[in-house]
Design an enzyme around this catalytic site. Structure first.
Site, short mmCIF file in Angstrom:
data_model
loop_
_atom_site.label_atom_id
_atom_site.label_comp_id
_atom_site.label_asym_id
_atom_site.label_seq_id
_atom_site.Cartn_x
_atom_site.Cartn_y
_atom_site.Cartn_z
CD GLU A 120 37.64 26.22 -19.01
OE1 GLU A 120 36.88 26.01 -18.05
OE2 GLU A 120 37.41 27.07 -19.87
CG ASP A 121 33.93 24.70 -16.43
OD1 ASP A 121 34.60 24.94 -17.47
OD2 ASP A 121 32.99 25.43 -16.06
CG ASP A 145 29.55 23.47 -25.09
OD1 ASP A 145 29.29 23.46 -26.30
OD2 ASP A 145 28.68 23.31 -24.21
CE LYS A 198 27.92 20.28 -22.79
NZ LYS A 198 27.04 21.45 -22.91
CG ASP A 212 26.71 29.16 -14.06
OD1 ASP A 212 27.64 28.81 -14.81
OD2 ASP A 212 26.03 30.18 -14.26
N GLY A 254 33.79 28.49 -13.31
CA GLY A 254 33.41 27.07 -13.39
C GLY A 254 34.45 26.10 -12.90
CB VAL A 273 26.14 19.22 -17.62
CG1 VAL A 273 25.73 18.03 -18.47
CG2 VAL A 273 27.46 19.81 -18.13
P1 XMP Z 1 33.14 26.78 -25.11
O1 XMP Z 1 31.90 26.60 -25.96
O2 XMP Z 1 33.87 28.05 -25.47
O3 XMP Z 1 32.56 26.91 -23.65
O4 XMP Z 1 34.02 25.55 -25.16
C1 XMP Z 1 33.25 27.56 -22.69
C2 XMP Z 1 32.52 27.79 -21.41
O5 XMP Z 1 31.09 27.77 -21.53
C3 XMP Z 1 30.53 27.24 -20.34
N1 XMP Z 1 29.74 26.04 -20.66
C4 XMP Z 1 28.85 25.45 -19.84
N2 XMP Z 1 28.44 25.77 -18.60
N3 XMP Z 1 27.00 23.90 -18.58
C5 XMP Z 1 27.51 24.99 -17.98
O6 XMP Z 1 27.13 25.26 -16.85
C6 XMP Z 1 27.36 23.50 -19.82
O7 XMP Z 1 26.86 22.49 -20.33
C7 XMP Z 1 28.34 24.34 -20.49
N4 XMP Z 1 28.93 24.26 -21.71
C8 XMP Z 1 29.79 25.33 -21.75
C9 XMP Z 1 31.69 26.87 -19.45
O8 XMP Z 1 31.98 27.92 -18.55
C10 XMP Z 1 32.84 26.72 -20.40
O9 XMP Z 1 34.10 26.94 -19.80
MG MG Z 2 34.41 27.69 -17.75
#
Ligand code: XMP
Ligand code: MG
Length: 183
Positions: free
Chosen positions: A103-104, A107, A135, A163, A48, A157
């Protein structure tokens, strides 16, 4: 898929290409100032963070080194479980390094919380986090993220590296996926 079909799968654009670039430039200027005189290793989390890394790193006015890590969070369902598996480890020894994790999105925060602990155990001199998106309403653990691009609502998103089933990573904006796509 044609452009019209892609547009049908998205509901709203949350962050535009222009907003992303402006923000990454601002963050790069802060990083340039705050790491002056220090060697800096950027660690991108695959897949990501590929777009964020490429654009952020080129906004920097300094030399850096770059490495990549691929992790997957496994367990039941599509939500992060916090149990993380390393799929591709770093090539770099972190001992004594100033590390900035790129990081992208943050969450739940569970993946980063695991990564931060993992990197600390490898003897890094300092570890900070840059995330394009966060988020706040989804947080299960609070991550001390020094460089945040945008706080966004708790919706799934895609785009700019993010993705859905490996698709939409090459969109230039970040958009909310239309509910009919996954329901
Ligand atoms: P956490 O919940 O561990 O999330 O903070 C880590 C990874 O989950 C993916 N992620 C998403 N990917 N849309 C995406 O395409 C989203 O809304 C989303 N939320 C979490 C992402 O790879 C992140 O690093
Ligand atoms: Mg990621």
């Amino acid at each position: 898929m044609r452009a019209a079909d892609i547009a049908d799968q998205l509901s709203t654009v949350l962050v535009t290409e222009e907003e992303i670039q402006k923000k990454l430039l601002e963050l790069a200027q802060r990083v340039d100032a705050e790491y002056e005189g220090k060697d800096l290793l950027l660690v991108g989390v695959l897949k990501g963070a590929v777009m964020v890394m490429a654009d952020f790193a080129r906004h920097l006015q300094r030399d850096i080194t770059m490495d990549w890590m691929a992790v997957s969070s496994y367990g039941a369902g599509t939500k992060s479980s916090g149990v993380v598996q390393i799929r591709k480890d770093l090539d770099t020894d972190l001992h004594g390094k100033h590390v900035l994790i790129v990081e992208d999105i943050i969450d739940s925060g569970l993946t980063l919380s695991w990564l931060l602990e993992n990197f600390q155990s490898r003897g890094a001199e300092s570890i900070e986090v840059l995330a394009l998106l966060r988020k706040p309403d989804a947080a299960k653990v609070v991550i001390d993220c020094r460089y945040v691009g945008f706080d966004i609502p708790n919706e799934f998103v895609v785009g700019y590296g993010l993705d859905y089933a490996e698709r939409f990573r090459n969109l230039r904006d970040v958009a909310v996926l239309a509910p009919h796509v996954y329901s």
